[in-house]
Design a protein around this motif. Sequence first.
Motif, PDB file in Angstrom:
ATOM      1  N   ILE A   1      -2.390  38.002  -3.543  1.00  0.00           N
ATOM      2  CA  ILE A   1      -2.458  38.762  -4.782  1.00  0.00           C
ATOM      3  C   ILE A   1      -1.335  39.802  -4.830  1.00  0.00           C
ATOM      4  O   ILE A   1      -0.925  40.358  -3.803  1.00  0.00           O
ATOM      5  CB  ILE A   1      -3.838  39.440  -4.912  1.00  0.00           C
ATOM      6  CG1 ILE A   1      -4.029  39.999  -6.316  1.00  0.00           C
ATOM      7  CG2 ILE A   1      -4.005  40.523  -3.870  1.00  0.00           C
ATOM      8  CD1 ILE A   1      -5.421  40.528  -6.572  1.00  0.00           C
ATOM      9  N   ARG A   2      -0.818  40.028  -6.029  1.00  0.00           N
ATOM     10  CA  ARG A   2       0.212  41.035  -6.267  1.00  0.00           C
ATOM     11  C   ARG A   2      -0.334  42.108  -7.196  1.00  0.00           C
ATOM     12  O   ARG A   2      -1.353  41.917  -7.860  1.00  0.00           O
ATOM     13  CB  ARG A   2       1.450  40.397  -6.897  1.00  0.00           C
ATOM     14  CG  ARG A   2       2.050  39.261  -6.076  1.00  0.00           C
ATOM     15  CD  ARG A   2       3.099  38.527  -6.873  1.00  0.00           C
ATOM     16  NE  ARG A   2       3.649  37.368  -6.157  1.00  0.00           N
ATOM     17  CZ  ARG A   2       4.393  36.434  -6.724  1.00  0.00           C
ATOM     18  NH1 ARG A   2       4.701  36.517  -8.014  1.00  0.00           N
ATOM     19  NH2 ARG A   2       4.834  35.415  -6.013  1.00  0.00           N
ATOM     20  N   ALA A   3       0.376  43.227  -7.245  1.00  0.00           N
ATOM     21  CA  ALA A   3      -0.072  44.308  -8.133  1.00  0.00           C
ATOM     22  C   ALA A   3       0.004  43.894  -9.596  1.00  0.00           C
ATOM     23  O   ALA A   3      -0.831  44.304 -10.410  1.00  0.00           O
ATOM     24  CB  ALA A   3       0.779  45.559  -7.884  1.00  0.00           C
TER      25      ALA A   3
ATOM     26  N   HIS B   1      -7.929  47.261  -2.785  1.00  0.00           N
ATOM     27  CA  HIS B   1      -7.985  46.108  -1.897  1.00  0.00           C
ATOM     28  C   HIS B   1      -6.584  45.554  -1.621  1.00  0.00           C
ATOM     29  O   HIS B   1      -6.256  45.222  -0.475  1.00  0.00           O
ATOM     30  CB  HIS B   1      -8.840  45.000  -2.521  1.00  0.00           C
ATOM     31  CG  HIS B   1     -10.310  45.229  -2.383  1.00  0.00           C
ATOM     32  ND1 HIS B   1     -10.982  46.199  -3.099  1.00  0.00           N
ATOM     33  CD2 HIS B   1     -11.246  44.603  -1.616  1.00  0.00           C
ATOM     34  CE1 HIS B   1     -12.266  46.167  -2.781  1.00  0.00           C
ATOM     35  NE2 HIS B   1     -12.456  45.221  -1.880  1.00  0.00           N
ATOM     36  N   ALA B   2      -5.768  45.443  -2.664  1.00  0.00           N
ATOM     37  CA  ALA B   2      -4.438  44.849  -2.515  1.00  0.00           C
ATOM     38  C   ALA B   2      -3.528  45.698  -1.641  1.00  0.00           C
ATOM     39  O   ALA B   2      -2.679  45.158  -0.921  1.00  0.00           O
ATOM     40  CB  ALA B   2      -3.812  44.639  -3.891  1.00  0.00           C
TER      41      ALA B   2
ATOM     42  N   SER C   1      -6.621  39.051   0.111  1.00  0.00           N
ATOM     43  CA  SER C   1      -6.972  38.671  -1.258  1.00  0.00           C
ATOM     44  C   SER C   1      -5.955  37.669  -1.795  1.00  0.00           C
ATOM     45  O   SER C   1      -4.746  37.854  -1.640  1.00  0.00           O
ATOM     46  CB  SER C   1      -7.025  39.905  -2.166  1.00  0.00           C
ATOM     47  OG  SER C   1      -8.038  40.796  -1.724  1.00  0.00           O
ATOM     48  N   TYR C   2      -6.475  36.616  -2.460  1.00  0.00           N
ATOM     49  CA  TYR C   2      -5.628  35.534  -2.957  1.00  0.00           C
ATOM     50  C   TYR C   2      -5.988  35.200  -4.400  1.00  0.00           C
ATOM     51  O   TYR C   2      -7.098  35.509  -4.873  1.00  0.00           O
ATOM     52  CB  TYR C   2      -5.792  34.276  -2.092  1.00  0.00           C
ATOM     53  CG  TYR C   2      -5.218  34.407  -0.716  1.00  0.00           C
ATOM     54  CD1 TYR C   2      -3.943  33.929  -0.409  1.00  0.00           C
ATOM     55  CD2 TYR C   2      -5.930  35.025   0.313  1.00  0.00           C
ATOM     56  CE1 TYR C   2      -3.411  34.060   0.861  1.00  0.00           C
ATOM     57  CE2 TYR C   2      -5.407  35.156   1.579  1.00  0.00           C
ATOM     58  CZ  TYR C   2      -4.144  34.679   1.843  1.00  0.00           C
ATOM     59  OH  TYR C   2      -3.614  34.818   3.109  1.00  0.00           O
TER      60      TYR C   2
ATOM     61  N   LEU D   1     -11.403  38.376  -3.711  1.00  0.00           N
ATOM     62  CA  LEU D   1     -11.128  39.774  -3.366  1.00  0.00           C
ATOM     63  C   LEU D   1     -11.869  40.070  -2.063  1.00  0.00           C
ATOM     64  O   LEU D   1     -13.099  39.978  -2.003  1.00  0.00           O
ATOM     65  CB  LEU D   1     -11.600  40.695  -4.483  1.00  0.00           C
ATOM     66  CG  LEU D   1     -11.054  42.122  -4.485  1.00  0.00           C
ATOM     67  CD1 LEU D   1      -9.565  42.126  -4.775  1.00  0.00           C
ATOM     68  CD2 LEU D   1     -11.785  42.979  -5.508  1.00  0.00           C
ATOM     69  N   ALA D   2     -11.119  40.405  -1.019  1.00  0.00           N
ATOM     70  CA  ALA D   2     -11.707  40.577   0.307  1.00  0.00           C
ATOM     71  C   ALA D   2     -11.178  41.842   0.957  1.00  0.00           C
ATOM     72  O   ALA D   2     -10.142  42.382   0.561  1.00  0.00           O
ATOM     73  CB  ALA D   2     -11.412  39.362   1.184  1.00  0.00           C
ATOM     74  N   LYS D   3     -11.905  42.285   1.971  1.00  0.00           N
ATOM     75  CA  LYS D   3     -11.525  43.498   2.694  1.00  0.00           C
ATOM     76  C   LYS D   3     -12.089  43.428   4.111  1.00  0.00           C
ATOM     77  O   LYS D   3     -12.864  42.526   4.450  1.00  0.00           O
ATOM     78  CB  LYS D   3     -12.067  44.744   1.988  1.00  0.00           C
ATOM     79  CG  LYS D   3     -13.588  44.837   1.997  1.00  0.00           C
ATOM     80  CD  LYS D   3     -14.076  46.131   1.378  1.00  0.00           C
ATOM     81  CE  LYS D   3     -15.592  46.239   1.468  1.00  0.00           C
ATOM     82  NZ  LYS D   3     -16.096  47.523   0.927  1.00  0.00           N
TER      83      LYS D   3
END
Length: 291
Positions: free
Chosen positions: A6-8, A34-35, A42-43, A133-135
Amino acid sequence: MDIRVIRASDIPHVQTANITNLPENYFCKYYLYHAQSWPQLSYVAVDSQISFFQSLLAKPSLVQFPSSTSLLDTGFHRSSLRSASKSRWDFRPPIPQPLLLARQTRKHVLTPSKVSRPPKSPYDPPKIVGYVLAKMEEDPADGIQHGHITSLSVMRTHRRLGLAEKLMRQSQRAMAETFGAHYVSLHVRVSNMAALKLYRDTLGFEVEKTESKYYADGEDAFSMRMDLSSLRQAMIDEDGSDEDEGEPVGSMGKKDGAANPEKEKETKRKVKVGRALGVGELVEKNESQKA
């Protein structure tokens, strides 16, 4: 279809996918948190190729037909309109819309050139069709380093393609490879049978416990967990499979060198090389042999 980190710039589109599919919504700063904190976990799934027929269904008004073509069909033909008062059998059922479109455009093939839309440029935003979305848990209660899936969603138009499974497995591998996570946890609604089937049957998650009234609307949630030890072992095996094909150098390169020092002594032999091998010894040896 492309799955990448993932990007901003993806966050507004990820938020749109979240609002479209899930009742649990977040602010943009939560996605950005998260990012920036765990950029490897996160993908997003990006559909860079939109077919012509999908654009046609999305905006049918963009299709340009010849001026002589009419797409309106009321079910009465001109002959039946003139003789409608004579017989009640002149009414004909309306033609199905796909058949009508094919009949009226028989001589005009629909091609992308018929669509009046600007060409796709590199500045167009990506079409985000799914995300995970992961952490990593910052202060785990059990003291074990593990990851957590905050949110997972795939657009309805792109489901049953295996995107959710690919997104989850990519995130799990990054957890184990980058942060050394021992397991990954998540929460899912008790009524979400499709998600339960994905997590439990496809990915191998197990229900750890049920948390009462976990969600804002009062619904219970299953707390699920998946062990990553097998994944970590598989990665270790992959790293160890690349053996050195060169010859051993020194005592550290020899497998039996330190274990059997006597065997190493037996193999040693003192020889003379270069100037140490003189001509005098050869002459004396020859004379002694003659004598």
